[in-house]
Scaffold this motif. Structure first.
Motif, PDB file in Angstrom:
ATOM      1  N   ARG A  10       0.819  -1.201   0.000  1.00  0.00           N
ATOM      2  CA  ARG A  10       0.000   0.000   0.000  1.00  0.00           C
ATOM      3  C   ARG A  10       0.864   1.267   0.000  1.00  0.00           C
ATOM      4  O   ARG A  10       0.591   2.210  -0.740  1.00  0.00           O
ATOM      5  CB  ARG A  10      -0.903   0.010   1.224  1.00  0.00           C
ATOM      6  CG  ARG A  10      -1.940   1.110   1.141  1.00  0.00           C
ATOM      7  CD  ARG A  10      -2.777   1.315   2.360  1.00  0.00           C
ATOM      8  NE  ARG A  10      -3.158   0.109   3.070  1.00  0.00           N
ATOM      9  CZ  ARG A  10      -3.893   0.111   4.163  1.00  0.00           C
ATOM     10  NH1 ARG A  10      -4.335   1.228   4.652  1.00  0.00           N
ATOM     11  NH2 ARG A  10      -4.196  -0.999   4.768  1.00  0.00           N
ATOM     12  N   GLN A  11       1.951   1.305   0.802  1.00  0.00           N
ATOM     13  CA  GLN A  11       2.806   2.498   0.855  1.00  0.00           C
ATOM     14  C   GLN A  11       3.534   2.687  -0.477  1.00  0.00           C
ATOM     15  O   GLN A  11       3.682   3.816  -0.945  1.00  0.00           O
ATOM     16  CB  GLN A  11       3.832   2.387   1.991  1.00  0.00           C
ATOM     17  CG  GLN A  11       3.241   2.631   3.359  1.00  0.00           C
ATOM     18  CD  GLN A  11       2.483   1.438   3.898  1.00  0.00           C
ATOM     19  OE1 GLN A  11       2.646   0.320   3.408  1.00  0.00           O
ATOM     20  NE2 GLN A  11       1.617   1.669   4.880  1.00  0.00           N
ATOM     21  N   ARG A  62      -7.257   7.290  -5.379  1.00  0.00           N
ATOM     22  CA  ARG A  62      -7.995   6.215  -4.731  1.00  0.00           C
ATOM     23  C   ARG A  62      -8.624   6.758  -3.459  1.00  0.00           C
ATOM     24  O   ARG A  62      -8.057   7.635  -2.818  1.00  0.00           O
ATOM     25  CB  ARG A  62      -7.060   5.061  -4.374  1.00  0.00           C
ATOM     26  CG  ARG A  62      -6.509   4.362  -5.571  1.00  0.00           C
ATOM     27  CD  ARG A  62      -5.745   3.119  -5.129  1.00  0.00           C
ATOM     28  NE  ARG A  62      -5.183   2.481  -6.300  1.00  0.00           N
ATOM     29  CZ  ARG A  62      -4.011   2.775  -6.814  1.00  0.00           C
ATOM     30  NH1 ARG A  62      -3.270   3.717  -6.262  1.00  0.00           N
ATOM     31  NH2 ARG A  62      -3.554   2.158  -7.883  1.00  0.00           N
ATOM     32  N   GLU A  64      -9.598   6.993   0.480  1.00  0.00           N
ATOM     33  CA  GLU A  64      -8.833   6.663   1.684  1.00  0.00           C
ATOM     34  C   GLU A  64      -9.368   5.365   2.274  1.00  0.00           C
ATOM     35  O   GLU A  64     -10.554   5.070   2.221  1.00  0.00           O
ATOM     36  CB  GLU A  64      -8.957   7.791   2.710  1.00  0.00           C
ATOM     37  CG  GLU A  64      -8.307   9.083   2.260  1.00  0.00           C
ATOM     38  CD  GLU A  64      -6.802   8.945   2.130  1.00  0.00           C
ATOM     39  OE1 GLU A  64      -6.179   8.235   2.955  1.00  0.00           O
ATOM     40  OE2 GLU A  64      -6.244   9.543   1.187  1.00  0.00           O
ATOM     41  N   TRP A  65      -8.475   4.593   2.891  1.00  0.00           N
ATOM     42  CA  TRP A  65      -8.866   3.357   3.543  1.00  0.00           C
ATOM     43  C   TRP A  65      -9.697   3.688   4.772  1.00  0.00           C
ATOM     44  O   TRP A  65      -9.385   4.609   5.524  1.00  0.00           O
ATOM     45  CB  TRP A  65      -7.638   2.554   3.952  1.00  0.00           C
ATOM     46  CG  TRP A  65      -6.943   1.935   2.796  1.00  0.00           C
ATOM     47  CD1 TRP A  65      -6.017   2.510   1.984  1.00  0.00           C
ATOM     48  CD2 TRP A  65      -7.132   0.613   2.305  1.00  0.00           C
ATOM     49  NE1 TRP A  65      -5.610   1.631   1.026  1.00  0.00           N
ATOM     50  CE2 TRP A  65      -6.274   0.457   1.192  1.00  0.00           C
ATOM     51  CE3 TRP A  65      -7.933  -0.452   2.695  1.00  0.00           C
ATOM     52  CZ2 TRP A  65      -6.205  -0.724   0.479  1.00  0.00           C
ATOM     53  CZ3 TRP A  65      -7.846  -1.625   1.973  1.00  0.00           C
ATOM     54  CH2 TRP A  65      -6.991  -1.745   0.876  1.00  0.00           C
ATOM     55  N   GLN A  66     -10.762   2.936   4.976  1.00  0.00           N
ATOM     56  CA  GLN A  66     -11.614   3.142   6.138  1.00  0.00           C
ATOM     57  C   GLN A  66     -11.123   2.345   7.342  1.00  0.00           C
ATOM     58  O   GLN A  66     -11.399   2.699   8.473  1.00  0.00           O
ATOM     59  CB  GLN A  66     -13.056   2.718   5.813  1.00  0.00           C
ATOM     60  CG  GLN A  66     -13.679   3.512   4.693  1.00  0.00           C
ATOM     61  CD  GLN A  66     -13.915   4.951   5.064  1.00  0.00           C
ATOM     62  OE1 GLN A  66     -14.265   5.246   6.196  1.00  0.00           O
ATOM     63  NE2 GLN A  66     -13.713   5.857   4.122  1.00  0.00           N
ATOM     64  N   THR A  67     -10.403   1.253   7.098  1.00  0.00           N
ATOM     65  CA  THR A  67      -9.933   0.408   8.188  1.00  0.00           C
ATOM     66  C   THR A  67      -8.472   0.058   7.970  1.00  0.00           C
ATOM     67  O   THR A  67      -7.938   0.183   6.874  1.00  0.00           O
ATOM     68  CB  THR A  67     -10.721  -0.914   8.253  1.00  0.00           C
ATOM     69  OG1 THR A  67     -10.537  -1.615   7.030  1.00  0.00           O
ATOM     70  CG2 THR A  67     -12.194  -0.669   8.482  1.00  0.00           C
ATOM     71  N   ASP A  68      -7.827  -0.396   9.042  1.00  0.00           N
ATOM     72  CA  ASP A  68      -6.444  -0.861   8.960  1.00  0.00           C
ATOM     73  C   ASP A  68      -6.355  -2.355   9.236  1.00  0.00           C
ATOM     74  O   ASP A  68      -5.290  -2.874   9.561  1.00  0.00           O
ATOM     75  CB  ASP A  68      -5.566  -0.106   9.964  1.00  0.00           C
ATOM     76  CG  ASP A  68      -5.396   1.342   9.549  1.00  0.00           C
ATOM     77  OD1 ASP A  68      -5.406   1.602   8.339  1.00  0.00           O
ATOM     78  OD2 ASP A  68      -5.246   2.201  10.443  1.00  0.00           O
ATOM     79  N   GLU A  70      -6.153  -6.217   8.409  1.00  0.00           N
ATOM     80  CA  GLU A  70      -5.666  -7.048   7.319  1.00  0.00           C
ATOM     81  C   GLU A  70      -6.704  -8.119   7.003  1.00  0.00           C
ATOM     82  O   GLU A  70      -7.333  -8.676   7.905  1.00  0.00           O
ATOM     83  CB  GLU A  70      -4.340  -7.713   7.694  1.00  0.00           C
ATOM     84  CG  GLU A  70      -3.209  -6.728   7.883  1.00  0.00           C
ATOM     85  CD  GLU A  70      -2.847  -6.001   6.595  1.00  0.00           C
ATOM     86  OE1 GLU A  70      -2.913  -6.625   5.522  1.00  0.00           O
ATOM     87  OE2 GLU A  70      -2.546  -4.797   6.678  1.00  0.00           O
TER      88      GLU A  70
END
Length: 113
Positions: A10-11, A62, A64-68, A70
């Motif tokens: 992701r980074q 894209r 933003e991610w809502q959760t972290d 996995e």
């Protein structure tokens, strides 16, 4: 560089997208000349739909991610003792029926030739 995003973390994707986006902003796009809409009867008017020209833009913004969290694949559940008992009972019931040496058929199917 690979275009398959599965190869990137992701980074790494975020850094690559930032590079692409900053390079795109530096370049000034030339505005296309406005075409007046042709009307039926005008020379050059075609009575069917036109296929648009392919875009040369890269869509890299894209959300933003809502959760972290996995994503982990679910493991298959093993056969429970209750399920084993159900299967054993069904097998006993199947074996308890009287079995014929040759299965009979009214239509004549499954006959040894």
């Amino acid at each position: 560089k690979s275009m398959d995003y599965k190869d990137y973390e992701r980074q790494q994707r975020a850094v690559r997208d930032g590079e692409l986006l900053s390079g795109k902003r530096r370049r000034v796009e030339e505005p296309e000349p406005e075409q007046e809409g042709l009307r039926p009867g005008d020379p050059g008017w075609v009575g069917r739909a036109r296929v648009p020209m392919p875009s040369s833009k890269d869509y890299i913004r894209r959300p933003e991610w809502q959760t972290d969290v996995e994503v982990v694949e679910k493991r298959k559940k093993g056969v429970t003792m209750l399920e084993k008992h159900f299967r054993a009972a069904a097998e006993r019931k199947k074996l308890a029926k009287p079995r014929r040496a040759v299965e009979m058929s009214m239509e004549g199917r499954k006959m040894a030739l």
